[in-house]
Design a protein around this motif. Structure first.
Motif, mmCIF file in Angstrom:
data_model
loop_
_atom_site.group_PDB
_atom_site.id
_atom_site.type_symbol
_atom_site.label_atom_id
_atom_site.label_comp_id
_atom_site.label_asym_id
_atom_site.label_seq_id
_atom_site.Cartn_x
_atom_site.Cartn_y
_atom_site.Cartn_z
ATOM 1 N N TYR A 1 0.798 -1.227 0.000
ATOM 2 C CA TYR A 1 0.000 0.000 0.000
ATOM 3 C C TYR A 1 0.830 1.276 0.000
ATOM 4 O O TYR A 1 0.287 2.364 -0.157
ATOM 5 C CB TYR A 1 -0.959 0.009 1.187
ATOM 6 N N ASN A 2 2.142 1.142 0.182
ATOM 7 C CA ASN A 2 2.990 2.327 0.088
ATOM 8 C C ASN A 2 4.398 1.917 -0.333
ATOM 9 O O ASN A 2 4.690 0.728 -0.526
ATOM 10 C CB ASN A 2 3.006 3.112 1.407
ATOM 11 N N SER A 3 5.266 2.904 -0.459
ATOM 12 C CA SER A 3 6.604 2.627 -0.988
ATOM 13 C C SER A 3 7.441 1.803 -0.014
ATOM 14 O O SER A 3 8.304 1.033 -0.436
ATOM 15 C CB SER A 3 7.312 3.937 -1.328
ATOM 16 N N LYS A 4 7.203 1.949 1.289
ATOM 17 C CA LYS A 4 7.963 1.168 2.266
ATOM 18 C C LYS A 4 7.631 -0.324 2.148
ATOM 19 O O LYS A 4 8.522 -1.180 2.240
ATOM 20 C CB LYS A 4 7.663 1.646 3.687
ATOM 21 N N GLN A 5 6.349 -0.637 1.963
ATOM 22 C CA GLN A 5 5.953 -2.032 1.785
ATOM 23 C C GLN A 5 6.533 -2.601 0.497
ATOM 24 O O GLN A 5 6.958 -3.764 0.445
ATOM 25 C CB GLN A 5 4.421 -2.151 1.771
ATOM 26 N N ALA A 6 6.558 -1.783 -0.546
ATOM 27 C CA ALA A 6 7.137 -2.233 -1.813
ATOM 28 C C ALA A 6 8.623 -2.553 -1.648
ATOM 29 O O ALA A 6 9.126 -3.544 -2.197
ATOM 30 C CB ALA A 6 6.939 -1.172 -2.888
ATOM 31 N N LEU A 7 9.323 -1.727 -0.887
ATOM 32 C CA LEU A 7 10.741 -1.990 -0.633
ATOM 33 C C LEU A 7 10.936 -3.323 0.079
ATOM 34 O O LEU A 7 11.890 -4.061 -0.201
ATOM 35 C CB LEU A 7 11.335 -0.857 0.217
ATOM 36 N N LYS A 8 10.049 -3.633 1.011
ATOM 37 C CA LYS A 8 10.138 -4.915 1.716
ATOM 38 C C LYS A 8 10.042 -6.077 0.731
ATOM 39 O O LYS A 8 10.765 -7.068 0.847
ATOM 40 C CB LYS A 8 9.024 -5.028 2.764
ATOM 41 N N VAL A 9 9.134 -5.958 -0.235
ATOM 42 C CA VAL A 9 8.973 -7.024 -1.227
ATOM 43 C C VAL A 9 10.219 -7.144 -2.089
ATOM 44 O O VAL A 9 10.738 -8.244 -2.326
ATOM 45 C CB VAL A 9 7.733 -6.769 -2.103
ATOM 46 N N LEU A 10 10.720 -6.019 -2.558
ATOM 47 C CA LEU A 10 11.910 -6.029 -3.404
ATOM 48 C C LEU A 10 13.101 -6.663 -2.690
ATOM 49 O O LEU A 10 13.840 -7.467 -3.270
ATOM 50 C CB LEU A 10 12.258 -4.602 -3.824
ATOM 51 N N LYS A 11 13.275 -6.309 -1.424
ATOM 52 C CA LYS A 11 14.418 -6.820 -0.674
ATOM 53 C C LYS A 11 14.231 -8.294 -0.300
ATOM 54 O O LYS A 11 15.201 -9.066 -0.277
ATOM 55 C CB LYS A 11 14.644 -5.963 0.568
ATOM 56 N N ALA A 12 12.987 -8.689 -0.021
ATOM 57 C CA ALA A 12 12.735 -10.086 0.350
ATOM 58 C C ALA A 12 12.993 -11.033 -0.818
ATOM 59 O O ALA A 12 13.571 -12.111 -0.648
ATOM 60 C CB ALA A 12 11.305 -10.243 0.856
ATOM 61 N N ILE A 13 12.577 -10.641 -2.008
ATOM 62 C CA ILE A 13 12.728 -11.512 -3.174
ATOM 63 C C ILE A 13 14.105 -11.343 -3.816
ATOM 64 O O ILE A 13 14.679 -12.293 -4.357
ATOM 65 C CB ILE A 13 11.582 -11.270 -4.174
ATOM 66 N N ASN A 14 14.616 -10.123 -3.777
ATOM 67 C CA ASN A 14 16.012 -9.878 -4.162
ATOM 68 C C ASN A 14 16.330 -10.418 -5.553
ATOM 69 O O ASN A 14 17.239 -11.224 -5.735
ATOM 70 C CB ASN A 14 16.964 -10.486 -3.128
ATOM 71 N N SER A 15 15.562 -9.948 -6.524
ATOM 72 C CA SER A 15 15.786 -10.382 -7.906
ATOM 73 C C SER A 15 15.905 -9.164 -8.821
ATOM 74 O O SER A 15 15.111 -8.222 -8.713
ATOM 75 C CB SER A 15 14.616 -11.247 -8.384
ATOM 76 N N PRO A 16 16.846 -9.176 -9.749
ATOM 77 C CA PRO A 16 16.934 -8.071 -10.716
ATOM 78 C C PRO A 16 15.747 -8.036 -11.670
ATOM 79 O O PRO A 16 15.564 -7.042 -12.379
ATOM 80 C CB PRO A 16 18.242 -8.359 -11.465
ATOM 81 N N ASN A 17 14.957 -9.095 -11.701
ATOM 82 C CA ASN A 17 13.798 -9.140 -12.589
ATOM 83 C C ASN A 17 12.511 -8.677 -11.915
ATOM 84 O O ASN A 17 11.454 -8.697 -12.541
ATOM 85 C CB ASN A 17 13.598 -10.560 -13.127
ATOM 86 N N LEU A 18 12.590 -8.253 -10.665
ATOM 87 C CA LEU A 18 11.424 -7.688 -9.976
ATOM 88 C C LEU A 18 11.602 -6.184 -9.893
ATOM 89 O O LEU A 18 12.552 -5.686 -9.279
ATOM 90 C CB LEU A 18 11.275 -8.285 -8.578
ATOM 91 N N ARG A 19 10.679 -5.454 -10.511
ATOM 92 C CA ARG A 19 10.792 -4.008 -10.609
ATOM 93 C C ARG A 19 9.469 -3.355 -10.221
ATOM 94 O O ARG A 19 8.541 -4.024 -9.754
ATOM 95 C CB ARG A 19 11.216 -3.611 -12.028
ATOM 96 N N ILE A 20 9.358 -2.043 -10.448
ATOM 97 C CA ILE A 20 8.208 -1.259 -9.984
ATOM 98 C C ILE A 20 7.540 -0.531 -11.145
ATOM 99 O O ILE A 20 8.216 0.060 -12.000
ATOM 100 C CB ILE A 20 8.643 -0.228 -8.929
ATOM 101 N N ILE A 21 6.204 -0.580 -11.162
ATOM 102 C CA ILE A 21 5.393 0.356 -11.931
ATOM 103 C C ILE A 21 4.902 1.394 -10.929
ATOM 104 O O ILE A 21 4.216 1.048 -9.958
ATOM 105 C CB ILE A 21 4.188 -0.324 -12.601
ATOM 106 N N LEU A 22 5.272 2.631 -11.116
ATOM 107 C CA LEU A 22 4.915 3.683 -10.165
ATOM 108 C C LEU A 22 3.720 4.480 -10.680
ATOM 109 O O LEU A 22 3.785 5.108 -11.729
ATOM 110 C CB LEU A 22 6.104 4.609 -9.921
ATOM 111 N N ASP A 23 2.638 4.413 -9.929
ATOM 112 C CA ASP A 23 1.431 5.185 -10.201
ATOM 113 C C ASP A 23 1.173 6.050 -8.974
ATOM 114 O O ASP A 23 0.672 5.563 -7.958
ATOM 115 C CB ASP A 23 0.252 4.246 -10.455
ATOM 116 N N PRO A 24 1.528 7.334 -9.018
ATOM 117 C CA PRO A 24 1.403 8.180 -7.827
ATOM 118 C C PRO A 24 -0.009 8.226 -7.243
ATOM 119 O O PRO A 24 -0.170 8.186 -6.023
ATOM 120 C CB PRO A 24 1.837 9.559 -8.336
#
Length: 277
Positions: free
Chosen positions: A161-184
Motif C-alpha cells: 500500500y505504500n513505498s515502504k511495503q514495496a521496498l520490503k517485497v523487493l528486498k525479500a525476493i532480491n531479484s533483478p527481474n522484480l521491478r516497480i510500476i509507479l502510479d502516484p
C-alpha cells in the motif's frame, strides 16, 4: 518521455483498429491487457502461443507501437491454494508470451487476502504481505527464466500500500527481474491526499531506482473516496513526477490511465505541455 495509453481505453474495435486510433492520437506505446482488449477469440493460457505472439508483434510494429506493459492483474493473495496455483499459471503464461511478444514488462498489482479482491483491514497486515511475497516468488523465478521483468504496482487499497511495503517485497525476493510500476495516484487515500506531493516524493526516494514504468492519472476527492481520471482532469500538479522522469528516467514509458476516447489525446498534450514548463 514516451507517452502511451491503455489499449482498452481506446475506442472499441479490433486490435488493428485500436492501434490505428492510438497512433493517430499521438501515442507511441500501450499497456496491453489481453482480456480487456481481445474479444473475438480466446486468450486463455493455451491460446498464448508463439504464433499468436508473433502475429501481435507484427501488428504493433506496423503501427510503430511498443507494448510498455503486458497486464496480468490477478490476486496473488487469494486464500484458496488451488486458485493460487491457477493464478500463478496465468502469470507463467503471460511471462512466456511476453518473451516472444517483445514486451519486457509484465505488470501486476498486489491483491487482497480474500476471494473478492477487496480492501479489508487485514490487507495492511504483515501476514498478508508475507503471503503475497510467498506467492510472488515463483512468478519472479519464472520471469528470470524467460528474461522478462515482473513489475509490481503499489496501491493504497491493496497489500503493498505504500513505498515502504514495496521496498520490503523487493528486498525479500532480491531479484533483478522484480521491478516497480509507479502510479502516484494509486498511493493516495482520502487521509493522505492533501499531502500528495509528499507521498510522491517519498515514493520516488524509496522506489525511484527500481521504477521502470510510470502510470499517469489525476484525481479528485468525492466524499470519502479518491476518484481518478485522465491527467489534467483533477487537482494534481505534476512537477515532482515529471521532473523525476526527465532527470532520472530518460525515455521512460508512461501510460495514461482512466482516459476516454474523447479526452485521451488532450490528456497526452496536457502532459507534454506540462513537461515543457
Amino acid at each position: 518521455m514516451q507517452i502511451g495509453i491503455r489499449l482498452h481505453d481506446v475506442a472499441p474495435g479490433t486490435i488493428e483498429e485500436r492501434l490505428k486510433i492510438a497512433g493517430e492520437q499521438g501515442f507511441c506505446c500501450v499497456h496491453l491487457a489481453l482480456t480487456k482488449t481481445i474479444e473475438d477469440h480466446s486468450v486463455e493460457n493455451s491460446a498464448l502461443t508463439p504464433g499468436f505472439a508473433s502475429y501481435l508483434r507484427s501488428k504493433f510494429a506496423e503501427h510503430h507501437m511498443d507494448i510498455a506493459v503486458l497486464g496480468c492483474y490477478l490476486n496473488l493473495a487469494h486464500p484458496d491454494p488451488e486458485e493460487i496455483k491457477k493464478i500463478q499459471e496465468r502469470y507463467f503464461a503471460h511471462l512466456r508470451f511476453a518473451s516472444i511478444l517483445g514486451c519486457s514488462v509484465v505488470g501486476t498489482e498486489t491483491g487482497n487476502p480474500n476471494a473478492e479482491y477487496r480492501f479489508e483491514p487485514a490487507s495492511h497486515t504483515e501476514e498478508a504481505l508475507q503471503t503475497f511475497i510467498t506467492n510472488l516468488r515463483p512468478v519472479v523465478e519464472c520471469a528470470e527464466k524467460f528474461g522478462v521483468i515482473m513489475a509490481i504496482e503499489p496501491v493504497w487499497s491493496h497489500i503493498v500500500y505504500n513505498s515502504k511495503q514495496a521496498l520490503k517485497v523487493l528486498k525479500a525476493i532480491n531479484s533483478p527481474n522484480l521491478r516497480i510500476i509507479l502510479d502516484p495516484v494509486n498511493l493516495l487515500s482520502v487521509e493522505n491526499s492533501s499531502e500528495y506531493d509528499k507521498v510522491i516524493k517519498e515514493a520516488i526516494e524509496d522506489l525511484g531506482e527500481y521504477t521502470d514504468v510510470l502510470h499517469m492519472k489525476d484525481f479528485v476527492i468525492v466524499g470519502d473516496k479518491v476518484v481518478s481520471g485522465a491527467p489534467g482532469t483533477g487537482v494534481m500538479k505534476y512537477d515532482t513526477i515529471l521532473n523525476f522522469a526527465k532527470k532520472d528516467k530518460p525515455y521512460i514509458q508512461m501510460t495514461i490511465e482512466d482516459s476516454t476516447p474523447d479526452n485521451a489525446e488532450w490528456s497526452r498534450k496536457f502532459l507534454e505541455n506540462y513537461s515543457c514548463r
